[in-house]
Scaffold this motif. Structure first.
Motif, short mmCIF file in Angstrom:
data_model
loop_
_atom_site.label_atom_id
_atom_site.label_comp_id
_atom_site.label_asym_id
_atom_site.label_seq_id
_atom_site.Cartn_x
_atom_site.Cartn_y
_atom_site.Cartn_z
N UNK A 71 0.76 -1.10 0.05
CA UNK A 71 0.01 0.08 -0.19
C UNK A 71 0.79 1.28 0.14
N UNK A 72 1.92 1.32 0.86
CA UNK A 72 2.93 2.38 0.80
C UNK A 72 3.44 2.70 -0.71
N UNK A 73 3.81 1.59 -1.36
CA UNK A 73 4.49 1.57 -2.69
C UNK A 73 3.20 2.45 -3.82
N UNK A 74 2.29 1.67 -3.66
CA UNK A 74 0.93 2.25 -4.57
C UNK A 74 0.60 3.79 -4.25
N UNK A 192 -7.93 -0.23 2.28
CA UNK A 192 -9.45 -0.19 2.47
C UNK A 192 -10.02 0.69 3.38
N UNK A 193 -10.92 1.41 3.27
CA UNK A 193 -11.34 2.76 3.94
C UNK A 193 -12.88 2.39 4.58
N UNK A 194 -12.98 2.35 6.00
CA UNK A 194 -14.31 2.22 6.62
C UNK A 194 -14.66 3.59 6.63
N UNK A 237 -15.48 4.01 17.40
CA UNK A 237 -16.33 4.82 16.37
C UNK A 237 -15.38 5.66 15.50
N UNK A 238 -14.29 5.99 15.84
CA UNK A 238 -13.35 6.85 15.18
C UNK A 238 -11.95 5.93 14.94
N UNK A 239 -11.93 5.56 13.64
CA UNK A 239 -11.01 4.81 13.02
C UNK A 239 -9.70 5.39 13.19
N UNK A 240 -9.51 6.54 12.87
CA UNK A 240 -8.31 7.44 12.84
C UNK A 240 -8.69 8.99 13.11
N UNK A 267 -7.97 2.67 -4.42
CA UNK A 267 -8.06 1.31 -4.41
C UNK A 267 -9.32 0.83 -5.54
N UNK A 268 -10.36 1.76 -5.21
CA UNK A 268 -11.44 1.31 -5.88
C UNK A 268 -11.95 2.25 -6.78
N UNK A 269 -13.14 2.97 -6.70
CA UNK A 269 -13.78 3.86 -7.53
C UNK A 269 -13.38 5.50 -7.36
#
Length: 327
Positions: A71-74, A192-194, A237-240, A267-269
Motif C-alpha cells: 500500500x505504501x508503494x502504491x 480499504x477505508x471504513x 467509532x473513530x478509526x483515525x 483502490x476502488x472507484x
C-alpha cells in the motif's frame, strides 16, 4: 544483544524501519545502521527514503510483501500522479471534465519509473498495478466534483490549546478544496477505508463523558476511569485521528468556513468518505468543537491514562511496536 529487534531508527532526516528475523546478530544490526543508504540486501525495500527489512528472503512474490508495504508503494505513486495533475489547476475550478486521460496515463508511467517499481515490486504485483492504476485514476478523475483547488501538499505546523495546555501539531494536507458548502480537506488512501467516524457525532453521552474528563473539579482517579471508558468507545467509532486533527489545525490557524474532510479510496472507484457526512442539523462551529473534544480526550489519556491496551488485529504482524506489545 542477540535476537534483536529494532524499529524507527533515525539517522539525520531519514527513518529506517527494520524488523529482524529471529537469530539476528548485533553486528548485522550495526552494519545495516552504518550503511543502509548504500547497500541493497535481500528482503530490503526502499520506499520514500525509508529502508524496510522483512524476514521474507528475496520477496519473490506479492504474498511475501506485507500488505501495508504494498500500500505504501502504491500510494506513493498514485499520490504523486494526482499532485502533478492537479498542480496546474491550483487556484482554479475543476470538475469531471477537466482532466485529459492521456496526460494522466503518461504521468502514471513517469511516476512508476521515477519510483523504480520494476525493481521494487515482484512481476505479478507490478502487472496488476499497471493494469488497475489507470482505471482507478480515470474513475476518480471522471467523477471529480466541482471544486476550486486551494492548496496541494500543504504543510502545516500549528499550536493547539487543549486541556489548558499548548501542543504543537505538524501535518501535510494532500489537498484543500473550496466546494459548495465550504472548505474541504481531501486525503488520498489506497487501502480499504471504513467510514472515518461512523455514528460518533450523534453520541451525546460520549461527548458528555469527554467533558467530565476535562473537569478539574472531579477527582483524578474518577477522571481516569471516565477517560478509559470514553477512550474505548471512541476507538470503536473513530478509526483515525488524522482528519479531526487537520480540521483543528486549520481552525486554530484562522481558516474560516471549514466544512468537512474526506478520505479518497483510490483502490476502488475513488469514492469520498466524509468525516461528518450529511449533518444538516449542526453548524460548522459545533462540528469543529467536537473535533477539539476528541483531540483533548486523546491528549489527556496519553498523559494521565493508567494504561493503553493493545487491540490485536491483522495489522499487528507489520506493526513497528510488535516486540514491545503484549496484546
Amino acid at each position: 544483544r542477540k535476537n534483536a529487534r529494532a524499529s524507527a531508527i533515525v539517522s539525520c532526516s531519514d527513518a529506517l524501519d527494520v524488523t529482524y528475523a529471529q537469530g539476528a546478530q548485533v553486528n548485522e544490526y550495526t552494519a545495516l545502521y552504518d550503511s543502509f543508504r548504500r547497500r541493497t540486501a535481500h528482503g530490503q525495500v526502499v520506499v520514500d527514503g525509508r529502508v524496510l527489512i522483512y524476514p521474507f528472503g528475496n520477496l519473490e512474490s506479492s504474498v511475501s510483501i506485507p500488505p501495508m508495504l504494498l500500500n505504501s508503494m502504491r500510494q506513493a505513486v498514485l499520490h504523486d500522479v494526482l499532485q502533478q495533475l492537479y498542480r496546474p489547476y491550483r487556484g482554479k475550478l475543476v470538475d469531471a471534465g477537466t482532466f485529459d486521460m492521456a496526460v494522466m496515463r503518461a504521468e502514471l508511467q513517469r511516476q512508476m519509473e521515477r519510483h523504480d517499481l520494476r525493481t521494487q515490486l515482484p512481476p505479478d504485483s507490478l502487472m496488476m498495478f499497471s493494469m488497475a492504476a489507470p482505471r482507478r485514476l480515470e474513475e476518480y478523475l471522471c467523477n471529480q466534483p466541482e471544486a476550486t483547488i486551494l492548496e496541494l501538499e500543504y504543510p502545516l505546523t500549528q499550536v493547539i490549546t487543549c486541556n489548558g495546555r499548548e501542543y504543537t501539531f505538524k501535518g501535510r494536507l494532500d489537498r484543500l478544496d473550496r466546494r459548495e458548502d465550504g472548505l474541504c480537506i481531501v486525503d488520498y488512501k489506497t487501502g480499504t477505508i471504513n467510514s472515518p467516524a461512523g455514528a460518533l457525532w450523534d453520541d451525546e453521552a460520549l461527548f458528555v463523558h469527554m467533558a467530565q474528563v476535562r473537569d478539574a473539579g472531579i477527582p483524578l482517579e474518577e477522571r481516569r476511569r471516565l477517560a478509559a471508558g470514553a477512550f474505548d468507545q471512541l476507538a470503536e467509532k473513530l478509526r483515525m485521528i488524522q482528519l479531526p486533527a487537520y480540521l483543528c489545525m486549520l481552525h486554530a490557524a484562522g481558516f474560516k468556513d471549514l466544512h468537512d474532510a474526506a478520505l479518497v479510496e483510490l483502490r476502488d472507484k475513488g469514492r469520498e468518505y466524509w468525516l461528518f457526512g450529511p449533518r444538516l442539523d449542526l453548524d460548522n462551529g459545533e462540528r469543529i468543537r467536537q473535533c477539539f473534544d476528541v483531540l483533548s480526550l486523546l491528549l489527556w489519556h496519553m498523559e494521565h491514562g493508567p494504561d493503553f491496551t493493545g487491540r490485536p488485529g491483522e495489522g499487528c504482524r507489520w506493526c513497528d511496536y510488535q516486540a514491545l506489545c503484549h496484546a
